[in-house]
Design a protein around this motif. Structure first.
Motif, mmCIF file in Angstrom:
data_model
loop_
_atom_site.group_PDB
_atom_site.id
_atom_site.type_symbol
_atom_site.label_atom_id
_atom_site.label_comp_id
_atom_site.label_asym_id
_atom_site.label_seq_id
_atom_site.Cartn_x
_atom_site.Cartn_y
_atom_site.Cartn_z
ATOM 1 N N ASP A 34 -13.086 74.569 2.927
ATOM 2 C CA ASP A 34 -12.177 73.883 3.672
ATOM 3 C C ASP A 34 -12.090 72.530 3.035
ATOM 4 O OD1 ASP A 34 -12.247 75.585 5.511
ATOM 5 O OD2 ASP A 34 -13.717 74.563 6.895
ATOM 6 N N THR A 35 -12.742 71.905 2.526
ATOM 7 C CA THR A 35 -12.508 70.515 1.751
ATOM 8 C C THR A 35 -11.924 70.779 0.466
ATOM 9 O OG1 THR A 35 -14.855 70.771 1.014
ATOM 10 C CG2 THR A 35 -14.397 69.267 2.869
ATOM 11 N N VAL A 36 -12.246 71.829 -0.251
ATOM 12 C CA VAL A 36 -11.437 72.080 -1.473
ATOM 13 C C VAL A 36 -9.868 72.433 -1.325
ATOM 14 C CG1 VAL A 36 -11.331 73.807 -3.497
ATOM 15 C CG2 VAL A 36 -13.564 72.766 -2.883
ATOM 16 N N GLU A 37 -9.770 73.351 -0.447
ATOM 17 C CA GLU A 37 -8.392 73.512 0.083
ATOM 18 C C GLU A 37 -7.391 72.307 0.667
ATOM 19 O OE1 GLU A 37 -5.696 76.270 3.339
ATOM 20 O OE2 GLU A 37 -7.975 76.411 3.301
ATOM 21 N N ARG A 38 -8.398 71.300 1.151
ATOM 22 C CA ARG A 38 -7.457 70.263 1.584
ATOM 23 C C ARG A 38 -7.182 69.212 0.387
ATOM 24 N NH1 ARG A 38 -10.434 65.944 5.611
ATOM 25 N NH2 ARG A 38 -8.809 64.255 5.470
ATOM 26 N N ALA A 39 -8.245 69.109 -0.376
ATOM 27 C CA ALA A 39 -8.059 68.192 -1.519
ATOM 28 C C ALA A 39 -6.857 68.971 -2.534
ATOM 29 C CB ALA A 39 -9.472 68.238 -2.353
ATOM 30 N N LEU A 40 -6.953 70.300 -2.970
ATOM 31 C CA LEU A 40 -6.033 70.859 -3.705
ATOM 32 C C LEU A 40 -4.356 70.807 -3.124
ATOM 33 C CD1 LEU A 40 -7.725 74.012 -5.149
ATOM 34 C CD2 LEU A 40 -7.689 71.545 -6.067
ATOM 35 N N SER A 41 -4.149 70.846 -1.781
ATOM 36 C CA SER A 41 -3.282 70.518 -1.011
ATOM 37 C C SER A 41 -2.536 69.217 -0.863
ATOM 38 C CB SER A 41 -3.124 71.507 0.271
ATOM 39 O OG SER A 41 -4.036 71.077 1.047
ATOM 40 N N ASP A 42 -3.530 68.243 -1.198
ATOM 41 C CA ASP A 42 -3.185 66.756 -0.608
ATOM 42 C C ASP A 42 -2.686 66.324 -2.176
ATOM 43 O OD1 ASP A 42 -3.010 64.267 -0.309
ATOM 44 O OD2 ASP A 42 -4.923 63.966 0.471
ATOM 45 N N PRO A 43 -1.191 65.893 -1.972
ATOM 46 C CA PRO A 43 -0.423 65.316 -3.223
ATOM 47 C C PRO A 43 -0.873 63.935 -3.856
ATOM 48 C CG PRO A 43 0.931 65.160 -0.914
ATOM 49 C CD PRO A 43 -0.412 66.014 -0.803
ATOM 50 N N LYS A 44 -1.831 63.502 -2.891
ATOM 51 C CA LYS A 44 -2.155 62.224 -3.412
ATOM 52 C C LYS A 44 -3.427 62.655 -4.262
ATOM 53 C CE LYS A 44 -1.437 59.542 1.032
ATOM 54 N NZ LYS A 44 -2.157 59.329 2.383
ATOM 55 N N VAL A 45 -4.191 63.464 -4.251
ATOM 56 C CA VAL A 45 -5.350 63.986 -5.098
ATOM 57 C C VAL A 45 -4.989 64.537 -6.180
ATOM 58 C CG1 VAL A 45 -7.417 65.363 -4.751
ATOM 59 C CG2 VAL A 45 -6.867 64.465 -2.736
ATOM 60 N N LYS A 46 -5.318 63.976 -7.350
ATOM 61 C CA LYS A 46 -5.195 64.302 -8.662
ATOM 62 C C LYS A 46 -6.377 64.859 -9.355
ATOM 63 C CE LYS A 46 -1.050 62.358 -8.136
ATOM 64 N NZ LYS A 46 0.131 63.221 -7.939
ATOM 65 N N SER A 47 -7.567 64.605 -8.817
ATOM 66 C CA SER A 47 -8.646 65.295 -9.304
ATOM 67 C C SER A 47 -9.963 65.326 -8.177
ATOM 68 C CB SER A 47 -9.379 64.263 -10.754
ATOM 69 O OG SER A 47 -9.631 63.163 -10.170
ATOM 70 N N VAL A 48 -10.961 66.023 -8.500
ATOM 71 C CA VAL A 48 -11.890 66.364 -7.290
ATOM 72 C C VAL A 48 -13.321 66.026 -7.891
ATOM 73 C CG1 VAL A 48 -13.002 67.967 -5.689
ATOM 74 C CG2 VAL A 48 -10.337 68.093 -6.322
ATOM 75 N N VAL A 49 -14.327 65.520 -7.056
ATOM 76 C CA VAL A 49 -15.594 65.326 -7.542
ATOM 77 C C VAL A 49 -16.466 66.014 -6.718
ATOM 78 C CG1 VAL A 49 -17.688 63.815 -7.821
ATOM 79 C CG2 VAL A 49 -15.475 63.221 -8.908
ATOM 80 N N ILE A 50 -17.273 66.711 -6.749
ATOM 81 C CA ILE A 50 -18.177 67.409 -5.643
ATOM 82 C C ILE A 50 -19.823 66.904 -5.964
ATOM 83 C CG2 ILE A 50 -19.217 69.800 -5.025
ATOM 84 C CD1 ILE A 50 -16.894 71.265 -5.877
ATOM 85 N N CYS A 51 -20.258 66.366 -4.934
ATOM 86 C CA CYS A 51 -21.711 66.003 -5.254
ATOM 87 C C CYS A 51 -22.631 66.317 -3.956
ATOM 88 C CB CYS A 51 -21.629 64.299 -5.301
ATOM 89 S SG CYS A 51 -21.091 63.608 -3.821
#
Length: 717
Positions: A34-51
């Motif tokens: 769910d969160t990966v899908e949200r991050a990838l579809s959010d135009p504000k997000v240019k990169s993702v960090v998983i911790c």
């Protein structure tokens, strides 16, 4: 469960949350999807960090879900989605990234690790293989030889080694998430074509066939019948020889075979059994969680022979101050030198500085006056140990816990020598004491729950698997070992050879059979113990038939009387090139000796096969395990199995003797014991235990339900 936050304006931070190790449960996997899908579809997000939350990235799959109808999103498509993302995904690895946790990180485009993190693919220890692309991605990233080693052994590597191998891109001593966020900002907008490991060609040496042939031979030899390491090699070979998608299919098929195997069930049982023994209880219902252990900062060891030296090292490596006492000056000097060498080798192995300053030496027992706990490790002689405890009782401060490293002597008898018998417990270490993982914590009828809890906690601090057991001759491990060895001796009398018996046991999965192990430890050791037990009617050369009401074999005594002590003398059940050599060779003299012995006592040799060796040796041992449960010496079958796996070389992929009995079928074990007891009525250890009969009558419940039957049995006594 995964939390999503937008940080630094353009980084989608995904935090896994499933204490204590953020295992990949169904809820966590759904949260990641769910969160990966949200991050990838959010135009504000240019990169993702998983911790991961609380300083741990991810400890892997949730083993509690094994054997159930797994719900939630599958791991493999989830990782493929991350790898196929058009925005850079960075794994911020703190604490540990193990199994599925490392496979998740390998699906990310970049990996940043804290310097204290540990990474690995330990699935093989559960009878499985890394089945979320681990066997396919890791060889493509670090090469076939290095990947084979990590996957077939399950070894965990430090962050520094992971960087050297190429598993991670950067190691930091600072806040890993902050560093990963800054790194993610720096790679925003870059092409990710070169960061998807599944697209990498697998770097292979030119002599690939020879490499895999050599590795497979080595793995089969070390696995001793375990199938998971072999499947791991086959999966990595698929990575080296097939396209990624076909390799993934091969990985999936191999995993399906392993997942339903008896070996995987046995290894997963071992995993949970090791945790179950922490929840020990004493007669009367006292438990560790109601008996707070007292902290131990300073300990003492009395007697610096082989065991005392190892115990001293184990205590020092656990961070305790240690007073090491040896009254003989020559022995003290030798011990100092040996302990110093052991500490240096241990420090080198663990990548830390040695800690000789934690140990002070003395020839005077008065030096232990201010310690919190004493471990006596003098020679296994009751009179000598009684004298030591009388001295300790007079010298030590009030409240000092007094422990003995005896392997078989009566704890309660020793406790009667001190002012406060409730402070006395046994701490039975296994040689070498600084290496072997098992510790039997033995409580007598007067031992306090706090004394047991303190010894258990100290064992844990030393990195031991501690098991609390009751007081009886030989406790759990050595009590069960006696009928096992006894049957091996009887088989020799009836026509077997040491080679036949050992081969059957080693093919079953033991590192060494009875007779090779006897040669290694020394025939004189068991000889002294048997003489101390004063078996009736067992003088030199007495026949093997019936000693009063039970059979006894003097074969080991006869060899020891001739100075054949095993490896140390170059002769025992086998012969060796020279004293101290470890290469056992068949000894024609021994075979002639057995023939003469049989002729002398009217014993007619017969053909004995491997199946009879296993049934006679293992079922006699298992039968004694049921007696131990019936007597309340061990709280449950898990305690016995953990003792045998960690202390006596029982093959882990067989789960332990009690689990193995359940796998074979309790009715079959009972039937075979009845058969052999009919054939050998003078061997009491072959008479089936009443608890075994009761379990069979109850429908042979699975091992995790035996406690109910045992509890009922005890309530009726």
């Amino acid at each position: 469960m995964a939390q999503y936050t937008l940080v630094s304006g353009s980084v989608g931070l995904i935090t896994l949350h499933n204490p204590p190790v953020n295992a990949l449960s169904a809820a966590v996997r759904q949260g990641i999807v769910d969160t990966v899908e949200r991050a990838l579809s959010d135009p504000k997000v240019k990169s993702v960090v998983i911790c991961g939350q609380n300083g741990v990235f991810c400890g892997g799959a949730d083993i509690k879900e094994f054997g159930t109808n797994m719900s939630g999103p599958p791991l493999v498509p989830m990782i493929h989605t991350i790898e196929a993302a058009n925005k850079p995904v960075v794994a911020a690895i703190e604490g540990s990234a193990l199994g599925g946790g490392l496979e998740l990180a390998l699906g990310c485009h970049y990996r940043i690790a804290h310097s204290k993190a540990r990474l690995g693919l330990p699935e093989v220890s559960l009878g499985l293989l890394p089945a979320a692309g681990g066997t396919q991605r890791l060889p493509r990233l670090i090469g076939v030889p290095a990947a084979l080693h990590l996957i077939t052994t399950g070894r965990r590597v430090t962050a520094a080694e992971a960087l050297q191998l190429g598993i991670v891109d950067q190691v930091t001593d600072h806040n890993t998430v902050d560093v990963a966020v800054k790194f993610a900002l720096s790679v925003e907008g870059r092409s990710l074509d070169a960061r998807c490991i599944s697209t990498y060609p697998c770097p292979c040496p030119s002599d690939l066939d020879a490499l895999f042939e050599g590795v497979m031979q080595k793995v089969r030899q070390s696995a001793r019948g375990a199938i998971a390491p072999v499947a791991c090699v086959q999966a990595v070979r698929a990575a080296a020889t097939l396209p990624y998608t076909q390799g993934m299919e091969q990985e999936k098929e191999l995993m399906a075979t392993l997942f339903t195997s008896g070996q995987a069930r046995a290894l997963q049982y071992c995993f949970f059994a090791q945790r179950a023994v922490d929840r020990w209880s004493m007669p009367g219902g006292a438990r560790w969680d109601t008996s707070k252990p007292r902290p131990v900062h300073k300990a003492a060891v009395i007697g610096l022979g082989t065991m005392g030296r190892g115990i001293t090292v184990a205590l020092a490596e656990a961070g305790l101050s240690v007073v090491a006492v040896e009254t003989e000056e020559k022995q003290l000097m030798e011990a100092k030198q040996a302990i110093s060498g052991m500490l240096e080798r241990g420090a080198k192995r663990h990548g830390v500085a040695p800690a000789p300053d934690r140990i002070s030496y003395s020839q005077n027992i008065q030096a232990v006056a201010d310690v919190d706990l004493v471990i006596e490790a003098v020679f296994e002689d009751m009179a000598l140990k009684k004298k030591v405890f009388q001295q300790l009782s007079a010298v030590c401060k009030a409240g000092t816990f007094l422990c003995t490293n005896t392997s078989a002597l009566d704890i309660d008898h020793l406790a009667s020598q001190i002012r406060n018998p409730e402070l006395m417990v046994g701490m039975h270490f296994f040689a070498p004491a600084h290496v072997m993982k098992l510790l039997e914590v033995v409580y007598g009828p007067r031992s306090s729950p706090q004394a047991v809890a303190t010894a258990m906690q100290l064992g844990k601090k030393m990195g031991k698997v501690s098991v609390a057991v009751g007081n009886c001759q030989g406790f759990v491990g050595n009590r069960m070992l006696k009928p096992y060895i006894e049957q091996a001796f009887f088989l020799l009398e009836e026509g077997a050879t040491p080679e036949l018996v050992d081969r059957a046991l080693e093919e079953f999965g033991f590192a060494m059979g009875v007779f090779r192990m006897s040669d290694l430890s020394g025939l004189d050791v068991g000889w002294k113990v048997r003489k101390g037990e004063a078996e009736p009617g067992v003088a030199s050369g007495q026949p093997a038939r019936i000693q009063q009401d039970h059979r006894y074999s003097p074969l080991g005594d006869l060899l020891a009387e001739q100075g054949r002590f095993g490896q140390k003398t170059g002769r025992g059940w086998y012969q060796y090139d020279k004293p101290g050599s470890r290469v056992a060779m068949s000894d024609p003299w021994l075979h002639s000796f057995l023939e003469e012995y049989r002729a002398q006592h009217g014993l007619v040799a017969r053909r004995i096969d491997h199946q009879e060796v296993l049934e006679r040796c293992l079922y006699a041992l298992i039968n004694e395990g049921f007696r131990i449960l019936e007597d309340g010496i061990a709280a449950g079958p898990e305690d016995i199995d953990v003792i045998y796996v960690f202390g006596y070389g029982w093959p882990r992929h067989r789960g332990g003797p009690m689990f193995y009995a359940g796998m074979v079928g309790l009715a079959k074990v009972l039937e075979k014991l009845e058969h052999y007891h009919q054939a050998h009525p003078d061997v009491p250890h072959l008479q089936p235990c009443s608890l075994l009969r009761r379990l069979v009558t109850s429908g042979s419940p699975p091992v995790n339900r035996w406690r109910e039957v045992i509890k009922k049995l005890h309530s009726q006594l």
